[in-house]
Design an enzyme around this catalytic site. Structure first.
Site, PDB file in Angstrom:
ATOM      1  N   SER A   8      17.081   9.243  24.516  1.00  0.00           N
ATOM      2  CA  SER A   8      18.004   8.133  24.281  1.00  0.00           C
ATOM      3  C   SER A   8      17.480   6.846  24.927  1.00  0.00           C
ATOM      4  CB  SER A   8      19.374   8.478  24.872  1.00  0.00           C
ATOM      5  OG  SER A   8      19.246   8.732  26.266  1.00  0.00           O
ATOM      6  N   GLY A  40      24.886  11.206  26.133  1.00  0.00           N
ATOM      7  CA  GLY A  40      25.649  12.265  26.806  1.00  0.00           C
ATOM      8  C   GLY A  40      27.147  12.082  26.853  1.00  0.00           C
ATOM      9  N   CYS A  70      14.747  15.287  25.829  1.00  0.00           N
ATOM     10  CA  CYS A  70      16.154  15.009  26.092  1.00  0.00           C
ATOM     11  C   CYS A  70      16.914  16.320  25.956  1.00  0.00           C
ATOM     12  CB  CYS A  70      16.643  13.989  25.055  1.00  0.00           C
ATOM     13  SG  CYS A  70      18.412  13.676  25.112  1.00  0.00           S
ATOM     14  N   CYS A 182      18.967  16.915  32.916  1.00  0.00           N
ATOM     15  CA  CYS A 182      18.918  15.718  32.067  1.00  0.00           C
ATOM     16  C   CYS A 182      17.640  15.001  32.470  1.00  0.00           C
ATOM     17  CB  CYS A 182      20.136  14.834  32.334  1.00  0.00           C
ATOM     18  SG  CYS A 182      19.993  13.143  31.704  1.00  0.00           S
TER      19      CYS A 182
HETATM   20  N1  DGL Z   1      18.026  11.997  29.010  1.00  0.00           N
HETATM   21  C1  DGL Z   1      18.947  12.695  28.188  1.00  0.00           C
HETATM   22  C2  DGL Z   1      19.099  14.151  28.545  1.00  0.00           C
HETATM   23  O1  DGL Z   1      18.125  14.747  28.957  1.00  0.00           O
HETATM   24  C3  DGL Z   1      20.163  11.961  27.670  1.00  0.00           C
HETATM   25  C4  DGL Z   1      20.969  11.154  28.612  1.00  0.00           C
HETATM   26  C5  DGL Z   1      22.008  10.338  27.860  1.00  0.00           C
HETATM   27  O2  DGL Z   1      21.604   9.571  26.985  1.00  0.00           O
HETATM   28  O3  DGL Z   1      23.194  10.490  28.152  1.00  0.00           O
HETATM   29  O4  DGL Z   1      20.124  14.741  28.395  1.00  0.00           O
END
Ligand code: DGL
Length: 265
Positions: A8, A40, A70, A182
């Site tokens: 994202s 998220g 992600c 995350c």
């Molecule tokens: N970096 C992402 C993940 O690993 C998404 C974080 C988000 O956009 O809320 O879940």
């Protein structure tokens, strides 16, 4: 041969940094979905649509392998992505299995940090129920941490206050491992390391993901060496300031001051 990674926002750069360590000769395209970050806290239907939109864009750029850098996007769409696109695809999931295995001997609990969407999906429940026979896994959504990260908020005092508030109802003596589920969260590994009691290990899935990528490349007969060793950045919002931010954030992760990667929107 170009390897695409997307997230994202800047979170997937923590995976890219690991990929650059392990596969320094490869050429990478990193795409951030700046039009829709964060994922998220959105609905699963919306995120599913965003993911297909961004992967279509990356396919148009001629990628030969894809890393869904992600956890949230993986939880929503990995099976469908594999059905729709015929290229090697690596996804991510919170490192709950190794964490539970590592902790069984100590009798301590495991705390998983991830986005609210990741933690609410059947894929996460299935993962935890398949490995957590002793009921030692607890989960804590940290949506604000993605926002802090996107704002490059790394002030130790601000972040310590945030983590202490979030962790105030947990007795940390009971926990042996915190899982960063995350890809944005490893940006805070050093701050967490200083803040948490030394007996708590902090794990993320980045090294495992890059190992799976390397294995998959081998399976497809693509040698690990050979390539230009380049990184190209793109974002869905075509925002040059965000490209600069990605370069800064990647340099921070790699501990370098000079940034030589090529840029592109
Ligand atoms: N970096 C992402 C993940 O690993 C998404 C974080 C988000 O956009 O809320 O879940």
């Amino acid at each position: 041969m170009q390897i695409g990674l997307f997230d994202s926002g800047i979170g997937g750069l923590t995976v890219l940094a690991e990929a650059l360590r392990r596969l320094p000769d490869k050429d990478f395209l990193y795409m951030a979905d700046t039009l829709h970050v964060p994922y998220g806290t959105k609905s699963k239907e919306d995120v599913r649509a965003f993911v297909f939109e961004i992967v279509d864009k990356m396919m148009n750029e001629g990628i030969d392998a894809l890393v869904v850098a992600c956890n949230t996007a993986t939880s929503i769409a990995i099976a469908e992505l594999r059905e729709r696109y015929s290229l090697p695809i690596v996804g991510m999931e919170p490192a709950v299995k190794p964490a539970v295995e590592m902790n069984l001997a100590t009798g301590k609990r495991v705390l998983v940090f991830a986005t609210p969407l990741t933690l609410s999906l059947p894929k996460y429940y299935a993962l935890v129920s398949s490995v957590d026979k002793m009921g030692i896994v607890d989960s804590l959504p940290l949506p604000e941490l993605v926002q802090y990260c996107e704002a490059l908020q790394f002030d130790k005092q601000v972040m310590n206050e945030y983590f202490l508030t979030k962790l105030s109802s947990y007795n940390l003596d009971d926990y042996g491992i915190i899982v960063l589920g995350c890809t944005h969260y490893p940006f805070y590994k050093d701050i967490l390391r200083e803040l948490l009691p030394p007996h708590i290990e902090i794990v993320d899935g980045n090294a495992g993901t890059v190992r799976r990528l390397a294995a998959l490349l081998n399976r497809y007969g693509i040698p690990e060496s050979g390539g230009g060793g380049s990184v190209r950045f793109m974002c869905s919002g075509n925002d040059p300031a965000y490209i600069d931010k990605m370069q800064t954030a990647l340099a921070m992760l790699r501990g370098t001051e000079t940034i030589s990667e090529s840029r592109s929107t």
